[in-house]
Scaffold this active site. Structure first.
Site, short mmCIF file in Angstrom:
data_model
loop_
_atom_site.label_atom_id
_atom_site.label_comp_id
_atom_site.label_asym_id
_atom_site.label_seq_id
_atom_site.Cartn_x
_atom_site.Cartn_y
_atom_site.Cartn_z
N ILE A 1 -40.82 -40.37 40.88
CA ILE A 1 -41.78 -39.62 41.87
C ILE A 1 -43.06 -39.09 41.00
O ILE A 1 -44.17 -39.05 41.63
CB ILE A 1 -41.03 -38.49 42.38
CG1 ILE A 1 -41.84 -37.87 43.81
CG2 ILE A 1 -40.83 -37.32 41.32
CD1 ILE A 1 -41.96 -38.77 45.14
N SER B 1 -41.97 -35.96 28.51
CA SER B 1 -40.63 -36.60 28.96
C SER B 1 -40.04 -37.10 27.71
O SER B 1 -40.76 -37.62 26.77
CB SER B 1 -40.81 -37.73 29.74
OG SER B 1 -39.58 -38.41 30.17
N LYS C 1 -39.49 -30.55 44.86
CA LYS C 1 -38.45 -30.04 45.85
C LYS C 1 -37.15 -30.58 45.19
O LYS C 1 -37.20 -31.72 44.71
CB LYS C 1 -38.53 -30.57 47.22
CG LYS C 1 -38.82 -31.83 47.76
CD LYS C 1 -37.31 -32.70 47.54
CE LYS C 1 -37.57 -34.21 47.74
NZ LYS C 1 -36.13 -34.65 47.88
#
Length: 308
Positions: free
Chosen positions: A14, A36, A91
């Site tokens: 995403i 990351s 989300k």
């Protein structure tokens, strides 16, 4: 006005597919860094293996887009908020409602913006659907959100773990739209959650809600759909049927159909920039609250084991 220096923490699908192009397409932001432990980052952008490394050794940032799985998001958000950094929460905004409430209180205390970002609310058909429904009498609502988990979430073990939400990970998108467009609040009456016998989160769910005016709302979630995928909301009203399809991108009204462009993540980042510039937050937990109610009140049934 100088651009807002933003870092992306969590470089999954995403982040690469949506966050990176949306940030690069908005002059209010500059992509200062990515973080990351499992990704090599982007050409020409500083990359660090952890948030600790970013905060201690990386370039200065004004904001962070937190795109990690929800189970690990709270500690990262607290760390960044403590440094006075504005926070964009993918989300769902957290693994629990209490986590999100605590983050909101901390953001308010230190005076930074916190944004619980429901991307489906920025789909092209959602705002005009909300406006059309505002003066209508709602008779009933049908939500059908069926997709193939192997296509959309391949190999994502975290999504099947406690806090990962299972089929409610996409289902919460539908709830974020429904809570935004329907003129009256609604609440859960009963639910059935279908769990594979080797997983901790549901692969399907059937839910019945009712709004405060008595209108029934039925929701059908399933991750076992093959072939055409379904992301549809139909609202029966006294003026005919409104339907949102393709996750809110296409709006069907009596006598017309409007095919909108993909504006979800550009819309989110425009909203985030406005919140930061205005010194405000936007933390709506209603969609997460309804999911929590489903886990609180839903009846569990077991189905065959699921394997990627």
């Amino acid at each position: 006005m100088d651009p807002i220096r933003i870092a992306i923490v969590g470089m999954g699908k995403i982040a690469r597919d949506q966050h990176v192009p949306a940030i690069r397409g908005n002059s209010a932001f500059s992509l200062a860094a990515t973080v990351s432990p499992h990704d090599a980052g982007l050409d020409g952008v500083p990359h660090l293996a952890s948030l600790d490394a970013l905060l201690h050794d990386g370039p200065a940032v004004d904001a962070i887009a937190l795109c990690t799985p929800p189970q690990v998001r709270y500690d990262l958000a607290v760390q960044a908020l403590g440094r006075g950094i504005h926070m964009f929460l993918e989300k769902p905004p957290g693994a629990t409602l209490a986590e999100v409430g605590t983050l909101q209180a901390q953001a308010d205390k230190v005076g930074v913006s916190l944004f619980a970002a429901w991307h489906s609310r920025f789909a092209a058909g959602v705002a005009p659907a909300r406006a059309w429904l505002a003066e209508r009498k709602i008779d009933s609502v049908s939500i059908v959100w069926r997709e193939d988990v192997r296509v959309w979430h391949p190999g994502q073990a975290w999504i099947w773990q406690p806090g990962g939400l299972g089929v409610f990970d996409p289902g919460i998108n539908a709830l974020s739209i429904a809570t935004h467009i329907l003129p009256r609040p609604f609440f859960l009456k009963d639910a059935t959650l279908i769990l594979p016998d080797n997983r901790a989160a549901p692969i399907a769910a059937d839910l019945h809600f009712r709004d405060t005016g008595g209108a029934p709302i039925h929701m059908d979630l399933d991750w076992r759909q093959t072939g055409p995928q379904s992301w549809d909301i139909a609202v029966e009203t006294d003026a005919g049927t409104l339907k949102l399809s393709q996750g809110g991108a296409v709006l069907h009204l009596p006598g017309s159909t409007d095919h909108g462009e993909d504006v979800e993540y550009p819309g989110l980042y425009s909203r985030f920039a406005a919140l930061i510039r205005g010194g405000r937050s936007d933390v709506d937990t209603d969609p997460l609250r309804l999911v929590a109610d489903a886990f609180l009140r839903g009846r569990r049934e077991t189905t065959d084991a699921f394997h990627d």
